[in-house]
Motif scaffolding. Structure first.
Motif, mmCIF file in Angstrom:
data_model
loop_
_atom_site.group_PDB
_atom_site.id
_atom_site.type_symbol
_atom_site.label_atom_id
_atom_site.label_comp_id
_atom_site.label_asym_id
_atom_site.label_seq_id
_atom_site.Cartn_x
_atom_site.Cartn_y
_atom_site.Cartn_z
ATOM 1 N N LEU A 153 0.825 -1.207 0.000
ATOM 2 C CA LEU A 153 0.000 0.000 0.000
ATOM 3 C C LEU A 153 0.860 1.259 0.000
ATOM 4 C CD1 LEU A 153 -2.823 1.256 0.149
ATOM 5 C CD2 LEU A 153 -2.671 1.077 2.646
ATOM 6 N N LEU A 154 1.926 1.239 0.815
ATOM 7 C CA LEU A 154 2.832 2.385 0.856
ATOM 8 C C LEU A 154 3.554 2.574 -0.484
ATOM 9 C CD1 LEU A 154 4.401 2.043 4.430
ATOM 10 C CD2 LEU A 154 2.776 3.777 3.635
ATOM 11 N N LYS A 177 7.631 18.845 -13.314
ATOM 12 C CA LYS A 177 6.304 18.235 -13.396
ATOM 13 C C LYS A 177 5.468 18.601 -12.170
ATOM 14 C CE LYS A 177 7.398 14.262 -16.339
ATOM 15 N NZ LYS A 177 7.321 12.792 -16.482
ATOM 16 N N ARG A 178 4.138 18.613 -12.373
ATOM 17 C CA ARG A 178 3.196 18.846 -11.293
ATOM 18 C C ARG A 178 2.107 17.769 -11.363
ATOM 19 N NH1 ARG A 178 6.893 21.537 -10.602
ATOM 20 N NH2 ARG A 178 7.055 23.731 -9.987
ATOM 21 N N GLY A 179 1.533 17.499 -10.204
ATOM 22 C CA GLY A 179 0.467 16.509 -10.128
ATOM 23 C C GLY A 179 -0.857 17.156 -9.765
ATOM 24 N N VAL A 180 -1.881 16.959 -10.595
ATOM 25 C CA VAL A 180 -3.228 17.455 -10.314
ATOM 26 C C VAL A 180 -3.969 16.339 -9.582
ATOM 27 C CG1 VAL A 180 -5.356 18.396 -11.291
ATOM 28 C CG2 VAL A 180 -3.152 18.896 -12.376
ATOM 29 N N VAL A 181 -4.291 16.566 -8.298
ATOM 30 C CA VAL A 181 -4.837 15.528 -7.428
ATOM 31 C C VAL A 181 -6.350 15.698 -7.309
ATOM 32 C CG1 VAL A 181 -4.756 14.478 -5.137
ATOM 33 C CG2 VAL A 181 -2.657 15.428 -6.167
ATOM 34 N N PHE A 182 -7.069 14.584 -7.473
ATOM 35 C CA PHE A 182 -8.514 14.552 -7.298
ATOM 36 C C PHE A 182 -8.837 13.653 -6.096
ATOM 37 C CE2 PHE A 182 -7.768 15.543 -11.712
ATOM 38 C CZ PHE A 182 -8.705 16.527 -11.995
ATOM 39 N N PHE A 183 -9.742 14.148 -5.248
ATOM 40 C CA PHE A 183 -10.181 13.377 -4.072
ATOM 41 C C PHE A 183 -11.627 12.952 -4.292
ATOM 42 C CE2 PHE A 183 -12.024 12.947 0.172
ATOM 43 C CZ PHE A 183 -11.095 12.120 0.784
ATOM 44 N N LEU A 184 -11.817 11.630 -4.482
ATOM 45 C CA LEU A 184 -13.141 11.078 -4.789
ATOM 46 C C LEU A 184 -13.781 11.794 -5.982
ATOM 47 C CD1 LEU A 184 -14.558 10.571 -1.172
ATOM 48 C CD2 LEU A 184 -13.519 8.868 -2.705
ATOM 49 N N GLY A 185 -12.967 12.050 -6.991
ATOM 50 C CA GLY A 185 -13.452 12.658 -8.224
ATOM 51 C C GLY A 185 -13.471 14.162 -8.247
ATOM 52 N N ARG A 186 -13.302 14.816 -7.128
ATOM 53 C CA ARG A 186 -13.305 16.272 -7.075
ATOM 54 C C ARG A 186 -11.874 16.790 -6.997
ATOM 55 N NH1 ARG A 186 -18.125 18.670 -5.890
ATOM 56 N NH2 ARG A 186 -17.001 20.499 -5.083
ATOM 57 N N LEU A 194 5.414 12.665 -2.847
ATOM 58 C CA LEU A 194 3.982 12.811 -2.619
ATOM 59 C C LEU A 194 3.406 11.494 -2.131
ATOM 60 C CD1 LEU A 194 2.969 14.768 -5.860
ATOM 61 C CD2 LEU A 194 3.651 15.730 -3.659
ATOM 62 N N ILE A 195 2.354 11.599 -1.305
ATOM 63 C CA ILE A 195 1.622 10.420 -0.839
ATOM 64 C C ILE A 195 0.199 10.500 -1.385
ATOM 65 C CG2 ILE A 195 0.814 9.112 1.149
ATOM 66 C CD1 ILE A 195 3.820 9.091 0.848
ATOM 67 N N ILE A 196 -0.158 9.520 -2.194
ATOM 68 C CA ILE A 196 -1.479 9.453 -2.800
ATOM 69 C C ILE A 196 -2.170 8.183 -2.293
ATOM 70 C CG2 ILE A 196 -2.776 9.353 -4.964
ATOM 71 C CD1 ILE A 196 -1.333 11.968 -4.527
ATOM 72 N N ILE A 197 -3.373 8.346 -1.748
ATOM 73 C CA ILE A 197 -4.108 7.193 -1.212
ATOM 74 C C ILE A 197 -4.786 6.467 -2.375
ATOM 75 C CG2 ILE A 197 -5.904 6.445 0.371
ATOM 76 C CD1 ILE A 197 -5.468 9.027 1.928
ATOM 77 N N PRO A 198 -4.398 5.258 -2.653
ATOM 78 C CA PRO A 198 -5.003 4.523 -3.771
ATOM 79 C C PRO A 198 -6.501 4.301 -3.542
ATOM 80 C CG PRO A 198 -2.978 3.454 -3.029
ATOM 81 C CD PRO A 198 -3.318 4.485 -1.997
ATOM 82 N N GLY A 199 -7.273 4.439 -4.633
ATOM 83 C CA GLY A 199 -8.714 4.226 -4.571
ATOM 84 C C GLY A 199 -9.487 5.435 -4.102
ATOM 85 N N ILE A 200 -8.851 6.340 -3.404
ATOM 86 C CA ILE A 200 -9.521 7.537 -2.906
ATOM 87 C C ILE A 200 -9.023 8.773 -3.639
ATOM 88 C CG2 ILE A 200 -9.918 8.990 -0.881
ATOM 89 C CD1 ILE A 200 -9.693 6.517 0.837
ATOM 90 N N GLN A 201 -7.747 8.823 -3.827
ATOM 91 C CA GLN A 201 -7.160 9.939 -4.558
ATOM 92 C C GLN A 201 -6.615 9.453 -5.906
ATOM 93 O OE1 GLN A 201 -4.310 11.238 -1.509
ATOM 94 N NE2 GLN A 201 -5.454 13.166 -1.333
ATOM 95 N N LYS A 202 -6.670 10.350 -6.863
ATOM 96 C CA LYS A 202 -6.135 10.069 -8.196
ATOM 97 C C LYS A 202 -5.335 11.276 -8.655
ATOM 98 C CE LYS A 202 -7.443 8.849 -12.926
ATOM 99 N NZ LYS A 202 -8.581 8.607 -13.861
ATOM 100 N N MET A 203 -4.194 11.030 -9.274
ATOM 101 C CA MET A 203 -3.317 12.123 -9.690
ATOM 102 C C MET A 203 -2.991 12.012 -11.174
ATOM 103 S SD MET A 203 0.412 13.309 -8.173
ATOM 104 C CE MET A 203 1.266 11.854 -8.776
ATOM 105 N N GLN A 204 -3.078 13.143 -11.885
ATOM 106 C CA GLN A 204 -2.653 13.243 -13.278
ATOM 107 C C GLN A 204 -1.449 14.181 -13.348
ATOM 108 O OE1 GLN A 204 -5.597 13.827 -16.320
ATOM 109 N NE2 GLN A 204 -7.227 12.888 -15.093
ATOM 110 N N VAL A 205 -0.413 13.706 -13.978
ATOM 111 C CA VAL A 205 0.860 14.445 -14.026
ATOM 112 C C VAL A 205 0.893 15.327 -15.268
ATOM 113 C CG1 VAL A 205 3.368 14.244 -14.097
ATOM 114 C CG2 VAL A 205 2.012 12.592 -12.771
ATOM 115 N N VAL A 206 1.355 16.560 -15.081
ATOM 116 C CA VAL A 206 1.456 17.531 -16.177
ATOM 117 C C VAL A 206 2.902 18.007 -16.262
ATOM 118 C CG1 VAL A 206 0.677 19.743 -17.088
ATOM 119 C CG2 VAL A 206 -0.917 18.279 -15.839
ATOM 120 N N ASP A 207 3.442 18.020 -17.500
ATOM 121 C CA ASP A 207 4.806 18.493 -17.753
ATOM 122 C C ASP A 207 4.771 19.995 -18.006
ATOM 123 O OD1 ASP A 207 7.423 18.968 -18.706
ATOM 124 O OD2 ASP A 207 7.569 16.909 -19.426
ATOM 125 N N LEU A 208 5.598 20.750 -17.293
ATOM 126 C CA LEU A 208 5.618 22.209 -17.421
ATOM 127 C C LEU A 208 6.655 22.719 -18.419
ATOM 128 C CD1 LEU A 208 5.260 23.305 -13.670
ATOM 129 C CD2 LEU A 208 3.465 22.808 -15.341
#
Length: 255
Positions: free
Chosen positions: A15-16, A27-36, A46-60
């Protein structure tokens, strides 16, 4: 008994491992929590909780994009093929992910339509001679349209304007005709200047008989040095004297 403790430990480690993300400086990560949308994170660990948070990476970093070759009809009804190169980067990762789907593809489509639209308002001569101005116009339009997507257009450069063979020959004939016209104008201007100088010289010589006589002798010397045949021009004053003598003799006969 050992297995009962080992299984949760293994699951916790997995899990960790699935939760840890490392983003580089560009790069930056756009984080969504339960879709928001939650936040924009990075760079670093960064720590992202699987199944609850989702991250999309963007290249600057600046993205270099080739705009595919476009068929453009100029304002003077000439069909040309034009391609360009576009330089842009993401300045707002949140907008780039939320406001548009696949921002790279959207920017490419926008660049293609803008290229055709802008160039179609200009003549062929302007496409070939005013590229800097056209580049600035295209960049300004794309930049203002993509601003709502969190994208900044750094530069646009038109690479090639390709013509068919018949148009190339027509342009060559036009250029040749233009060169001939300029040559005739320059020759005519030279003749005009020469005639003005001759008139000025005639006024000077007529005002000074001695200068006229010196010019006459110089001309005879030049002719004698260049040819074995020497032609002696008759001075105008001498001709006038002969004419006066003839008129006097005519009057005497009449009496």
């Amino acid at each position: 008994m050992l297995m009962s403790y080992l299984v949760p430990v293994v699951l916790l480690v997995l899990l960790l491992a699935a939760s840890i993300r490392i983003l580089p400086e560009y790069k930056r990560g756009v984080v969504f929590f339960l879709g928001r949308f939650q936040s924009v994170k990075g760079p670093g660990l960064l720590i992202i909780i699987p199944g609850i948070q989702k991250m999309q990476v963007v290249d600057l970093r600046v993205i270099t994009m080739d705009v595919p070759e476009q068929d453009v009809i100029s304002q003077d009804n000439v069909t040309v093929k034009v391609n360009a190169v576009l330089y842009f980067r993401v300045v707002d990762p949140e907008k780039a992910i939320i406001q548009v789907e696949h921002f790279v593809n959207a920017t490419s489509q926008l660049a293609q339509t803008t290229l055709r639209s802008v160039l179609g308002k200009h003549d062929l001569d302007e496409m070939l001679s005013e590229r800097d101005k056209l580049n600035d116009d295209i960049q300004e339009i794309i930049d203002s349209s993509a601003e709502g997507w969190g994208i900044k257009v750094a530069n646009v450069e038109i690479k090639h304007v390709d013509l068919d063979e018949s148009m190339i020959r027509a342009i060559a004939r036009q250029a040749e005709a233009e060169r001939e016209r300029r040559a005739k104008v320059i020759h005519a201007e030279g003749e005009l200047q020469a005639s003005k100088k001759l008139v000025e010289a005639a006024h000077v010589l007529s005002a000074n008989p001695a200068a006229l006589q010196l010019r006459y002798l110089q001309t005879m010397a030049d002719m004698g040095s260049k040819s074995s045949t020497v032609v002696f021009p008759m001075p105008m004053d001498l001709l006038k004297a002969f004419q006066a003598m003839g008129e006097s003799a005519t009057h005497s006969d009449d009496r």
